[in-house]
Design an enzyme around this catalytic site. Structure first.
Site, PDB file in Angstrom:
ATOM      1  N   GLY A 157       0.823  -1.210   0.000  1.00 56.49           N
ATOM      2  CA  GLY A 157       0.000   0.000   0.000  1.00 56.49           C
ATOM      3  C   GLY A 157       0.852   1.253   0.000  1.00 56.49           C
ATOM      4  O   GLY A 157       0.582   2.210  -0.733  1.00 56.49           O
ATOM      5  N   TYR A 158       1.887   1.242   0.810  1.00 53.79           N
ATOM      6  CA  TYR A 158       2.785   2.389   0.888  1.00 53.79           C
ATOM      7  C   TYR A 158       3.490   2.616  -0.446  1.00 53.79           C
ATOM      8  O   TYR A 158       3.554   3.741  -0.952  1.00 53.79           O
ATOM      9  CB  TYR A 158       3.812   2.160   2.000  1.00 53.79           C
ATOM     10  CG  TYR A 158       4.736   3.321   2.255  1.00 53.79           C
ATOM     11  CD1 TYR A 158       4.329   4.391   3.054  1.00 53.79           C
ATOM     12  CD2 TYR A 158       6.015   3.348   1.711  1.00 53.79           C
ATOM     13  CE1 TYR A 158       5.186   5.458   3.292  1.00 53.79           C
ATOM     14  CE2 TYR A 158       6.873   4.411   1.951  1.00 53.79           C
ATOM     15  CZ  TYR A 158       6.447   5.465   2.743  1.00 53.79           C
ATOM     16  OH  TYR A 158       7.294   6.528   2.975  1.00 53.79           O
ATOM     17  N   ALA A 159       4.014   1.532  -1.036  1.00 49.62           N
ATOM     18  CA  ALA A 159       4.705   1.659  -2.316  1.00 49.62           C
ATOM     19  C   ALA A 159       3.770   2.175  -3.405  1.00 49.62           C
ATOM     20  O   ALA A 159       4.144   3.041  -4.212  1.00 49.62           O
ATOM     21  CB  ALA A 159       5.297   0.312  -2.724  1.00 49.62           C
ATOM     22  N   SER A 161       1.067   3.981  -3.012  1.00 49.18           N
ATOM     23  CA  SER A 161       0.692   5.372  -2.752  1.00 49.18           C
ATOM     24  C   SER A 161       1.823   6.332  -3.104  1.00 49.18           C
ATOM     25  O   SER A 161       1.594   7.395  -3.687  1.00 49.18           O
ATOM     26  CB  SER A 161       0.285   5.559  -1.287  1.00 49.18           C
ATOM     27  OG  SER A 161       1.384   5.405  -0.402  1.00 49.18           O
TER      28      SER A 161
END
Length: 253
Positions: A157-159, A161
């Protein structure tokens, strides 16, 4: 140089009270900007960051909002505009990370990360960018990541985003550069903050990370004062759609 002075400017900073956000907030204040700060955990009066900014001779206006909830984001925007704050610099810094292997990365994790890291920065940029276009000037800066360029491990999710955020920087710059609004990003490397505590406490991961950083150290939030002032000032007038890496040389390896 006078081009780096931010006297008379107002900077809105999300996630202003911790880590990299705190470092950049203090850098902007040291350069002369007054600060509008917002975070989900920010005290409305008397916070440490407020005291630090005031001690520098600058003004600080605090807001509290859960940036994962769209209704609170819009209420915050409405309140800022109602109180007639002209925003000259928007620093979209707030972000979260959730670590789990992809097969265990829940919808809740995904939605929470994307809401805070991508949706809210876009909304804030659109709403305050509209005013900047009207006034013919403005600076918008996004806190991106090395994972704007790489995939990472256990942080899908972080990557996703941060990769999208880098593209958003370019998309906004393409439309707004000719209208006097500079849109750029800062991509931190491995920085000593709450978000990286788990990595620093993992002996093998910590050693592997340090072995790749040419500067041979973890970054510090203080390392972001210069870069953010540069992108917020007249010194960067001809810079649009750029992601500035502040990583101790990581991306050069």
């Amino acid at each position: 140089m006078k081009k780096f002075i931010l006297n008379g400017k107002v900077a809105l900073v999300t996630g202003c009270n911790k880590g990299i956000g705190r470092g950049m907030t203090l850098g902007l204040a040291e350069a002369g900007a007054d600060i509008i700060g917002v975070a989900g955990s920010l005290e409305l009066s008397g916070s440490t960051i407020e005291q630090e900014v005031i001690a520098l001779g600058r003004k600080f206006k605090a807001y509290r909002a859960d940036l994962s909830k769209r209704e609170e984001v819009y209420a915050f925007i409405k309140q800022v505009k109602k109180e007639n704050h002209q925003v000259d610099i928007l620093l979209n810094n707030a972000g979260i990370i959730r670590r789990n292997p992809i097969v265990e990365h829940s919808d809740e994790y995904w939605d929470n990360v994307l809401n805070i890291n991508l949706d809210t920065p876009f909304i804030l940029a659109r709403e305050f960018g509209r005013d900047m276009i009207t006034q013919g000037s403005g600076k918008i800066i996004f806190t991106c990541s090395l994972l704007s360029f790489q995939g990472g491990v256990n942080v899908p999710g972080y990557a996703a985003s941060k990769g999208a955020l880098a593209s958003l920087v370019k998309a906004l710059a393409n439309e707004w550069a000719a209208k006097g609004v500079n849109v750029n990003g800062i991509a931190p490397g491995y920085i000593s903050t709450d978000n990286t505590e788990a990595l620093r406490n993992d002996t093998s991961r910590n050693e592997a990370i340090l072995s790749r950083i040419p500067a041979n150290r973890w970054g510090d939030p203080q390392d972001f004062k210069g870069p953010v002032v540069f992108l917020a000032s007249e010194a960067s007038t001809y810079i649009h759609g750029t992601i500035l890496t502040v990583d101790g040389g990581w991306m050069g390896r």
